[in-house]
Write an enzyme that holds these catalytic residues in place. Structure first.
Site, short mmCIF file in Angstrom:
data_model
loop_
_atom_site.label_atom_id
_atom_site.label_comp_id
_atom_site.label_asym_id
_atom_site.label_seq_id
_atom_site.Cartn_x
_atom_site.Cartn_y
_atom_site.Cartn_z
N ARG A 1 -46.00 -15.91 -24.95
CA ARG A 1 -44.83 -16.58 -25.55
C ARG A 1 -45.27 -17.76 -26.39
O ARG A 1 -46.12 -18.55 -25.97
CB ARG A 1 -43.86 -17.05 -24.47
CG ARG A 1 -43.23 -15.86 -23.80
CD ARG A 1 -41.97 -16.16 -23.09
NE ARG A 1 -41.66 -15.00 -22.26
CZ ARG A 1 -40.78 -14.98 -21.30
NH1 ARG A 1 -40.09 -16.08 -21.03
NH2 ARG A 1 -40.56 -13.89 -20.61
N GLN B 1 -46.71 -11.11 -15.67
CA GLN B 1 -45.44 -10.75 -15.05
C GLN B 1 -45.62 -9.47 -14.23
O GLN B 1 -46.59 -8.72 -14.41
CB GLN B 1 -44.37 -10.48 -16.11
CG GLN B 1 -43.83 -11.75 -16.75
CD GLN B 1 -42.59 -11.48 -17.61
OE1 GLN B 1 -42.36 -10.35 -18.06
NE2 GLN B 1 -41.82 -12.52 -17.86
N TRP C 1 -36.93 -15.45 -25.90
CA TRP C 1 -38.34 -15.06 -25.91
C TRP C 1 -38.99 -15.46 -27.23
O TRP C 1 -38.94 -14.72 -28.22
CB TRP C 1 -38.46 -13.54 -25.71
CG TRP C 1 -38.02 -13.11 -24.34
CD1 TRP C 1 -38.76 -13.17 -23.20
CD2 TRP C 1 -36.74 -12.56 -23.97
NE1 TRP C 1 -38.04 -12.70 -22.14
CE2 TRP C 1 -36.80 -12.32 -22.57
CE3 TRP C 1 -35.57 -12.26 -24.66
CZ2 TRP C 1 -35.73 -11.79 -21.86
CZ3 TRP C 1 -34.51 -11.74 -23.95
CH2 TRP C 1 -34.58 -11.50 -22.58
N VAL D 1 -29.42 -5.77 -18.60
CA VAL D 1 -28.84 -5.48 -17.28
C VAL D 1 -27.36 -5.88 -17.23
O VAL D 1 -26.93 -6.75 -17.97
CB VAL D 1 -29.59 -6.24 -16.14
CG1 VAL D 1 -30.92 -5.60 -15.84
CG2 VAL D 1 -29.73 -7.71 -16.46
N ALA E 1 -33.58 -3.23 -12.05
CA ALA E 1 -34.85 -3.67 -12.62
C ALA E 1 -35.03 -5.14 -12.29
O ALA E 1 -34.05 -5.85 -12.05
CB ALA E 1 -34.87 -3.45 -14.12
N HIS F 1 -42.57 -9.93 -22.57
CA HIS F 1 -42.30 -9.62 -21.17
C HIS F 1 -42.77 -8.19 -20.88
O HIS F 1 -43.15 -7.47 -21.82
CB HIS F 1 -40.81 -9.80 -20.81
CG HIS F 1 -39.84 -9.12 -21.75
ND1 HIS F 1 -38.48 -9.18 -21.58
CD2 HIS F 1 -40.03 -8.38 -22.87
CE1 HIS F 1 -37.88 -8.50 -22.55
NE2 HIS F 1 -38.78 -8.02 -23.33
C1 YSA Z 1 -34.93 -9.60 -16.00
C2 YSA Z 1 -34.09 -8.57 -15.68
C3 YSA Z 1 -34.65 -7.31 -15.56
O1 YSA Z 1 -33.81 -6.26 -15.27
C4 YSA Z 1 -35.99 -7.07 -15.69
C5 YSA Z 1 -36.83 -8.13 -16.02
C6 YSA Z 1 -36.28 -9.38 -16.18
C7 YSA Z 1 -37.17 -10.51 -16.56
C8 YSA Z 1 -37.21 -10.72 -18.07
N1 YSA Z 1 -37.90 -9.65 -18.75
C9 YSA Z 1 -37.89 -12.02 -18.38
O2 YSA Z 1 -38.93 -12.06 -18.99
N2 YSA Z 1 -37.27 -13.08 -17.88
S1 YSA Z 1 -37.82 -14.59 -18.00
O3 YSA Z 1 -37.96 -14.96 -19.36
O4 YSA Z 1 -36.98 -15.44 -17.22
O5 YSA Z 1 -39.26 -14.55 -17.35
C10 YSA Z 1 -39.46 -14.01 -16.05
C11 YSA Z 1 -40.39 -14.90 -15.27
O6 YSA Z 1 -41.58 -15.13 -16.00
C12 YSA Z 1 -39.82 -16.29 -15.02
O7 YSA Z 1 -38.96 -16.28 -13.90
C13 YSA Z 1 -41.07 -17.09 -14.77
O8 YSA Z 1 -41.52 -16.91 -13.44
C14 YSA Z 1 -42.07 -16.44 -15.68
N3 YSA Z 1 -42.24 -17.20 -16.92
C15 YSA Z 1 -41.42 -17.28 -17.99
N4 YSA Z 1 -41.97 -18.05 -18.95
C16 YSA Z 1 -43.16 -18.47 -18.49
C17 YSA Z 1 -43.35 -17.94 -17.19
N5 YSA Z 1 -44.45 -18.17 -16.47
C18 YSA Z 1 -45.38 -18.97 -17.04
N6 YSA Z 1 -45.29 -19.51 -18.28
C19 YSA Z 1 -44.20 -19.28 -19.02
N7 YSA Z 1 -44.15 -19.79 -20.24
#
Ligand code: YSA
Length: 336
Positions: free
Chosen positions: A200, A214, A152, A258, A302, A174
């Site tokens: 981000r 999100q 992140w 998780v 989650a 997030h």
């Molecule tokens: C995972 C497990 C949990 O128990 C609960 C939540 C999560 C998600 C975690 N907090 C998270 O942020 N994961 S992630 O970095 O992979 O982002 C989740 C989703 O946000 C991605 O699958 C994507 O759909 C979206 N995302 C990530 N970066 C992005 C984006 N969408 C647009 N622009 C970006 N830069």
């Protein structure tokens, strides 16, 4: 002076023909009968005249004044009869079509996600966009210097206090910090979703923005299992994409908060390849303990998904940046 009186009358006759409403009529009245009018100037010069001149010119000036008053009076009656008030609505004119606004596609998608989860008895909660390092990382089992922080890229907020050890603030990367905030204040069982804007510090391209949305989900209670997660999430996606026959794939993945962690892929009717749609898992024992729960008594799952990415899939939008560049030609396509 007699000439001046004549000029006043002629110029009045030319001007008055142009008065089309009561506002213009009032301007005319001020111009010809007001305190600073030429007629009033002539009147004030009377005292310099001899008694004979006074009688003669005074008589003429009075006649001009009576004439102006009479014409203005007639004109006013005529305008009032016509209802020609400056601000009056002309009810005979054709109506103007009003253009109503409509919801942004991302708002529509967020509303649709909420509708489906509300129907499954989830509640909607929201949290702050400026977060503390504690909620965004530490409490989610991501201590400082943990390599997972690299997942992140963060916008840090300039510290307001120079005190060493003062908590650092950031723009949440997030919606997961709301899991902690909610669990600290509530006793299971519960199930919530958390829509929200996240940030981000990363390069933008067709599928990455620095600011996006999100949707977090959290369900905690005795005996909540990964099987419950699977059922709920499959129901959700089938309804969201209106595709009861879609296929699902649950792959092992890693998120520090998780254990086990999973990544969910879907394949809809007509899709040629699997699409990654969310990160999820069973809430880590350390996270449950940190909020004062006993992980032997309650468990939870989650998940977190990108609202923008779901909107792109639903509406076949090739570039995430269309949502944010303010081009009305794009936005107007989403009018219902
Ligand atoms: C995972 C497990 C949990 O128990 C609960 C939540 C999560 C998600 C975690 N907090 C998270 O942020 N994961 S992630 O970095 O992979 O982002 C989740 C989703 O946000 C991605 O699958 C994507 O759909 C979206 N995302 C990530 N970066 C992005 C984006 N969408 C647009 N622009 C970006 N830069």
């Amino acid at each position: 002076m007699l000439d001046k009186l004549k000029t006043i009358k002629t110029s009045f006759q030319q001007d008055i023909a142009a008065a089309a409403d009561l506002e213009q009529w009032e301007a005319m009245r001020v111009k010809y009968l007001g305190r600073k009018s030429q007629l009033s100037e002539v009147m004030s010069m009377m005292k310099t005249l001899s008694a004979e001149q006074k009688r003669d010119i005074g008589k003429q000036a009075n006649e001009v004044r009576l004439y102006l008053e009479a014409v203005l009076e007639d004109m006013r009656n005529a305008l009032e009869a016509k209802g020609a008030h400056a601000n009056q609505i002309d009810v005979t004119r054709p109506g103007v079509k009003t253009t109503a606004g409509h919801l942004h596609p991302l708002t529509r998608v967020e509303d649709e996600i909420k509708r489906i989860f509300l129907s499954m008895n989830f509640s909607v909660v929201e949290g702050p966009e400026v977060e503390t390092e504690h909620y965004n990382f530490d409490a989610l089992n991501i201590p400082a210097n943990h390599p997972a922080r690299e997942m992140w890229d963060t916008f840090w907020v300039k510290p307001g206090s120079k005190t060493a050890g003062a908590p650092r603030n950031l723009l949440r990367t997030h919606t997961s910090p709301m899991q902690i905030r909610y669990m600290e204040k509530h006793t299971p069982p519960f199930q919530i979703i958390v829509p929200g804007r996240v940030f981000r510090y990363e390069a933008t391209d067709a599928s990455h923005e620095i600011n996006f949305y999100q949707m977090e989900g959290l369900m905690v209670g005795p005996d909540v299992s990964l099987a419950n997660f699977k059922y709920i999430i499959e129901e959700f996606f089938k309804e969201f994409f209106n595709d009861p026959d879609m296929q699902f794939r649950f792959r092992p993945s890693y998120f520090p908060f998780v254990e086990p962690g999973v990544e969910v892929d879907i394949k809809r009717k007509g899709d040629s390849k699997w699409l990654e749609v969310m990160g999820a898992g069973m809430v880590h024992r350390n996270v449950l303990k940190a909020v004062g729960y006993d992980p032997n008594i309650v468990q939870g799952f989650a998940f977190g998904m990108g609202t923008d990415r779901l909107a792109m899939l639903k509406y076949k939008i090739p570039d995430i940046r269309f949502f944010y560049n303010g081009d009305l030609r794009f936005i107007k396509q989403f009018k219902k």
